[in-house]
Design a protein around this motif. Structure first.
Motif, PDB file in Angstrom:
ATOM      1  N   UNK A   1      36.914  37.754  31.789  1.00 40.61           N
ATOM      2  CA  UNK A   1      36.065  38.790  32.374  1.00 40.61           C
ATOM      3  C   UNK A   1      35.005  38.152  33.264  1.00 40.61           C
ATOM      4  N   UNK A   2      34.451  37.015  32.821  1.00 33.05           N
ATOM      5  CA  UNK A   2      33.449  36.325  33.631  1.00 33.05           C
ATOM      6  C   UNK A   2      34.010  35.936  34.995  1.00 33.05           C
ATOM      7  N   UNK A   3      35.277  35.538  35.020  1.00 36.35           N
ATOM      8  CA  UNK A   3      35.893  35.145  36.296  1.00 36.35           C
ATOM      9  C   UNK A   3      35.876  36.302  37.290  1.00 36.35           C
ATOM     10  N   UNK A   4      36.276  37.494  36.849  1.00 35.02           N
ATOM     11  CA  UNK A   4      36.354  38.623  37.770  1.00 35.02           C
ATOM     12  C   UNK A   4      34.975  39.081  38.233  1.00 35.02           C
ATOM     13  N   UNK A   5      33.980  39.011  37.339  1.00 30.44           N
ATOM     14  CA  UNK A   5      32.614  39.302  37.766  1.00 30.44           C
ATOM     15  C   UNK A   5      32.214  38.350  38.881  1.00 30.44           C
ATOM     16  N   UNK A   6      32.438  37.059  38.662  1.00 37.68           N
ATOM     17  CA  UNK A   6      32.039  36.068  39.648  1.00 37.68           C
ATOM     18  C   UNK A   6      32.850  36.123  40.920  1.00 37.68           C
ATOM     19  N   UNK A   7      34.162  36.219  40.769  1.00 40.08           N
ATOM     20  CA  UNK A   7      35.046  36.184  41.932  1.00 40.08           C
ATOM     21  C   UNK A   7      34.784  37.350  42.879  1.00 40.08           C
TER      22      UNK A   7
ATOM     23  N   UNK B   1      35.740  45.852  36.608  1.00 38.47           N
ATOM     24  CA  UNK B   1      35.505  44.875  35.544  1.00 38.47           C
ATOM     25  C   UNK B   1      34.217  45.202  34.798  1.00 38.47           C
ATOM     26  N   UNK B   2      33.238  45.739  35.507  1.00 37.31           N
ATOM     27  CA  UNK B   2      31.980  46.166  34.861  1.00 37.31           C
ATOM     28  C   UNK B   2      32.251  47.343  33.927  1.00 37.31           C
ATOM     29  N   UNK B   3      33.067  48.273  34.379  1.00 37.55           N
ATOM     30  CA  UNK B   3      33.418  49.439  33.565  1.00 37.55           C
ATOM     31  C   UNK B   3      34.160  48.996  32.303  1.00 37.55           C
ATOM     32  N   UNK B   4      35.097  48.078  32.451  1.00 39.06           N
ATOM     33  CA  UNK B   4      35.858  47.579  31.307  1.00 39.06           C
ATOM     34  C   UNK B   4      34.937  46.860  30.318  1.00 39.06           C
ATOM     35  N   UNK B   5      34.050  46.019  30.851  1.00 36.37           N
ATOM     36  CA  UNK B   5      33.147  45.249  29.990  1.00 36.37           C
ATOM     37  C   UNK B   5      32.207  46.177  29.225  1.00 36.37           C
ATOM     38  N   UNK B   6      31.635  47.151  29.911  1.00 37.26           N
ATOM     39  CA  UNK B   6      30.687  48.058  29.254  1.00 37.26           C
ATOM     40  C   UNK B   6      31.374  48.924  28.208  1.00 37.26           C
TER      41      UNK B   6
END
Length: 293
Positions: free
Chosen positions: A70-76, A43-48
């Motif tokens: 995206x915030x959900x997957x970072x947190x989860x 998810x970090x790779x996708x966001x960046x």
């Protein structure tokens, strides 16, 4: 069984989300750490990549296949890693995870759903900070935690009860007053749950409550709770919970009443009949096998 080589080949974020839920239901703490790290990396790779494309005024990364923000997957990912580390006793590392999901407002381009997820994980971070405080023996915070559970979302009830029981068992404390606070809510639970995580919480709170009563010498109450847990784990197809509760009941059945033993035997007879119903040529009549024609 967890396979690191297979994990390395997975690039589907939704699949990793499902794997985390599955490992949680199996108490697969070590596997959860690895899966959570992979989910966070992806998810970090996708966001960046999305941020880079926006900076270059290129088309944005397609995220329509993601079921959540995206915030959900970072947190989860960090919540689940933190839970696994907590279960393995690495409280310092679990606190590092909490710090990572306590404030996700830095994520740009959040829609309303994403903002709600950020607020949700901030609440979870507060809850799990209390959890670690209690597990580390800071029982002075229990009254604050009880109030937090009262004010929090309904989904915090069972994790909260589990934390109270785990800390009581670990530090040999009486938490009867805290359990009394939620007696009505707990008695109203019917065990009808849709997710593996919620099933896990429901059965585990019964298991820990039985242990708490056993440790207090309340054998009758403890074995009644264990029987309830056995019936519910069978109903909810929770093999992990059934094994733990069955081991508990068998280990302390010397303290069981005649009625409790009969209830236990009746449950196992029912299960045996059910698993044998598809076997050709054999049936169980409650005392032995008979031919089926």
């Amino acid at each position: 069984m967890f396979n690191s080589a297979v994990l390395e080949s997975i690039s589907d974020i939704n699949l990793l989300y499902g794997l985390l839920q599955a490992e949680f239901s199996l108490d697969g703490w070590d596997a959860m750490v690895h899966i959570a790290d992979k989910l966070h990396y992806l998810i970090k790779e996708l966001y960046e990549e999305d941020q880079l494309r926006q900076a270059k005024e290129q088309p944005r990364v397609e995220t329509k296949d993601l079921k959540r923000s995206i915030a959900f997957y970072f947190g989860y990912s960090m919540v689940m890693k933190g839970i696994a580390l907590q279960k393995m006793g690495d409280y310092a590392a679990a606190r590092d995870c909490i710090e990572k999901y306590s404030e996700l407002g830095w994520i740009s381009g959040l829609d309303d759903e994403g903002k709600e997820d950020v607020a949700h994980f901030k609440m979870i971070a507060a809850a799990n900070t209390y959890v670690l405080d209690l597990l580390e023996g800071n029982m002075e915070t229990l009254s604050e935690y009880v109030q937090f559970i009262h004010n929090a979302e309904e989904e915090e009830l069972l994790p909260g009860i589990i934390t109270i029981l785990e800390s009581a068992l670990k530090h040999n404390c009486n938490v009867d007053w805290a359990l009394k606070e939620f007696e009505t809510q707990l008695n109203a639970l019917d065990g009808e749950y849709e997710t593996e995580a919620n099933i896990r919480y429901y059965i585990d709170h019964l298991y820990l409550l039985a242990l708490y009563n056993l440790k207090s010498g309340e054998y009758f109450n403890a074995l009644n709770i264990a029987l309830k847990g056995l019936r519910m784990s069978d109903k909810l197809n929770d093999d992990t919970g059934y094994k733990k509760l069955n081991a508990l009941f068998v280990s302390f059945n010397v303290h069981a009443t005649k009625d409790q033993l009969e209830a236990y035997n009746a449950l196992n007879n029912k299960i045996l009949r059910r698993v044998l119903k598809d076997e050709k040529g054999i049936m169980y009549d409650g005392s032995g096998f008979v031919s089926a024609r």
